[in-house]
Structures are given as structure tokens and as C-alpha cells.
Design an enzyme around this catalytic site. Structure first.
Site, PDB file in Angstrom:
ATOM      1  N   SER A   1      -0.833  -3.247  -0.096  1.00 11.32           N
ATOM      2  CA  SER A   1      -0.837  -1.783  -0.098  1.00 11.32           C
ATOM      3  C   SER A   1      -2.142  -1.188  -0.592  1.00 11.32           C
ATOM      4  O   SER A   1      -2.480  -0.052  -0.249  1.00 11.32           O
ATOM      5  CB  SER A   1       0.332  -1.257  -0.939  1.00 11.32           C
ATOM      6  OG  SER A   1       0.356  -1.880  -2.206  1.00 11.32           O
TER       7      SER A   1
ATOM      8  N   HIS B   1      -1.817   3.290  -6.972  1.00 12.55           N
ATOM      9  CA  HIS B   1      -2.518   2.891  -5.746  1.00 12.55           C
ATOM     10  C   HIS B   1      -3.734   3.782  -5.536  1.00 12.55           C
ATOM     11  O   HIS B   1      -3.794   4.904  -6.055  1.00 12.55           O
ATOM     12  CB  HIS B   1      -1.593   2.999  -4.525  1.00 12.55           C
ATOM     13  CG  HIS B   1      -0.630   1.873  -4.400  1.00 12.55           C
ATOM     14  ND1 HIS B   1       0.536   1.815  -5.136  1.00 12.55           N
ATOM     15  CD2 HIS B   1      -0.657   0.746  -3.645  1.00 12.55           C
ATOM     16  CE1 HIS B   1       1.189   0.707  -4.839  1.00 12.55           C
ATOM     17  NE2 HIS B   1       0.484   0.041  -3.939  1.00 12.55           N
TER      18      HIS B   1
END
Length: 297
Positions: free
Chosen positions: A46, A271
Site C-alpha cells: 500500500s 500511509h
């Protein structure tokens, strides 16, 4: 846009595709082999895919790839003739070798996208093998019990660094497999952006106890160090995305490259956001340009 044009111009000498003589076929390729108009394959988890960064696209949709992740920015800057972004959220090293089952679909083994004519491969993997995202949520819960202590370090001990060591030979296998599938490709191992500062952090906005912040930072540094070492040993380039991350971690508010659990930019928690993705793309381009310059000396 000027920056991307300038960087693409720097890499313009990489554009000529030439046949590699059989006598030299066994040599490790350098950035001189990179081709504008050639095939570029992006593999990873990711941190490569870019979940929640607009615009999400591709199949299976649950891989949550963004068209503004660093592979997409690179493909545009390099004017890749063929571009295969096979990265997928939650991917582990295993998912490079076998299909990954995701919601309502299946992502094929990522290495299957690497073909003999591939000119460039980037791979960003290993974080999920360490369990980094899950670890942060666990540590967030534990931080409530001792916000000034180190409950997470007490809970995990050496488990996380042991996982880093266990992943090293598997990363080596990934690199050697890419070289075998695409003998003339430039292989780039992409490290992880800095997630936390090295001091006491910013609890509760980033819920990691004061003593756990340096512990988790050390784990991330050990992961990046391992990836760099395996890249060097395997004849791949390494992109150090941790470097220069001070003041751009999850505690950095408006200047952050990585979002905290309570996000403020369009990106998944823990992230990279769109700014972080641009930073990574710039560093990959700079690494390729430096390798090209070194090859020309």
C-alpha cells in the site's frame, strides 16, 4: 510541471534502446538500460499503491491503487511505453509470487507482470511482513495505559526486528527472480518514508507512547537498512525515502508526507499522502539519474 519536465530531460539519455550483445548478457544492468517508451512494472504494497489518494483506479479495485502514486508519476515522467502497476494494498512478499485474494477479486502474482522485455522494475515491499501497520494500531491501544512509558516495546520486544531479519533472504529472492525474468531491466528497491520522529512524538494526536516512538522509529530504520543491504547485494538500486523525513513524519501536521491515524489529507492512515508520493517519485528519478551518471564515468 516544470520539475517533472526537467527530471524527464535529465533522464533523456536513457531513451535509446539497444540490443545487448550475448557476451555481455550476464552483466548486471545499470540505469543505462532504462528506456523511455519501454516497459515499466511497479510492484509493492500500500505504500506503493496509495490507498485513498485520488483517483483510485485499476483492477481489482480493492488493491486501492492511485493514479497519483509514485509509479504513476514515474511512468508519466519517463514516458513509459507500457506501464503495469500491479501493487496492491496489504501485499506481502508472498503476494509477489502467488495471487493475492482481496475483496471481490484477486490480484495475480505481481512477479507475473515482469516479462523479458521489461526495462524498469520498482518494488516496495516488506512492511506488511513486519506487520508495521497492525503494530501501530496495537501500540496506539497500549499507549493509553502508559502514555509516557514504552508499553509497545515491552509487548513486542525483539519480535519486530526478528521479522526484519527473517524477511531479508526473501527480499534477496525477489530481486534475483526479477533479474532472472527481465535480465536487462533496471531494478529499484524503494524504501519507506519516515513515519515517526526519533524523540517523544506527539501523543495523543499520534497515539504512540513517548518511549515507544524511538523504538518504532528504530524498527523502521532497521527495515530500510535491510532493504538497502539486499538491494546492494542483489545488484539493484535502492531509494532511501527515510532520509530527510525529519519534520515530515506523522507528527508534522501541514508538512507531513505520511498521514497519522486521524488523517488531514486524502490518504489512508499511516500511509503516504500525495505530497509523500511526489517526494518518492522525485527520489527514484534522482537515483536513476545518479546511476546513469556513474555509469558514464
Amino acid at each position: 510541471m516544470r520539475r517533472w519536465s526537467a527530471l524527464a530531460a535529465v533522464l533523456a539519455p536513457l531513451v535509446t534502446m539497444t540490443a545487448v550483445p550475448a557476451a555481455h548478457a550476464a552483466r548486471r544492468p545499470t540505469a543505462a538500460a532504462l528506456v523511455t517508451g519501454g516497459r515499466y512494472v511497479a510492484m509493492g504494497d500500500s505504500f506503493t499503491a496509495g490507498p485513498m489518494i485520488p483517483r483510485q483506479h485499476g483492477k481489482p479495485f480493492a488493491c486501492l491503487r492511485s493514479d497519483h502514486n509514485y509509479p504513476s508519476l514515474l511512468a508519466r515522467a519517463l514516458k513509459a511505453g507500457e506501464f503495469a502497476d500491479v501493487s496492491c494494498t496489504a501485499a506481502t512478499i508472498t503476494d509477489l509470487f502467488q495471487p493475492q485474494h482481496v475483496l471481490f477479486g484477486e490480484n495475480p502474482a505481481q512477479l507475473s507482470a515482469v516479462t523479458p522485455d521489461t526495462a524498469l522494475v520498482t518494488v516496495g515491499i516488506g512492511g506488511n511482513d513486519i506487520g508495521f501497520s497492525r503494530t501501530f494500531y496495537t501500540c496506539a491501544g497500549l499507549s493509553i495505559t502508559a502514555p509516557k512509558g514504552a508499553p509497545c516495546m515491552k509487548h513486542f520486544g525483539t519480535t519486530l526486528t526478528d521479522r526484519v531479519a527473517a524477511a531479508a533472504p526473501r527480499i534477496a529472492t525477489v530481486i534475483s527472480t526479477i533479474h532472472a525474468r527481465a535480465p536487462h531491466a533496471v531494478v529499484v528497491v524503494v524504501g519507506y518514508l519516515r513515519i515517526l520522529p526519533s524523540d517523544t512524538g506527539c501523543w495523543p494526536s499520534v497515539p504512540a507512547a513517548a518511549g515507544d516512538v524511538p523504538y518504532l522509529d528504530r524498527v523502521e530504520r532497521s527495515l530500510n537498512h535491510m532493504l538497502a543491504e539486499e538491494a546492494r547485494r542483489g545488484g539493484a538500486l535502492f531509494v532511501d525515502d527515510y532520509r530527510g523525513g525529519t519534520g515530515h513524519d506523522m507528527c508534522a501536521h501541514a508538512r507531513r508526507w505520511v498521514e497519522p491515524i486521524l488523517i488531514s489529507h486524502a490518504a489512508a492512515p499511516i500511509h503516504p499522502n500525495a505530497i509523500g508520493m511526489r517526494v518518492v517519485a522525485d527520489r527514484v528519478l534522482a537515483t536513476l539519474a545518479a546511476a546513469r551518471a556513474a555509469a558514464d564515468r
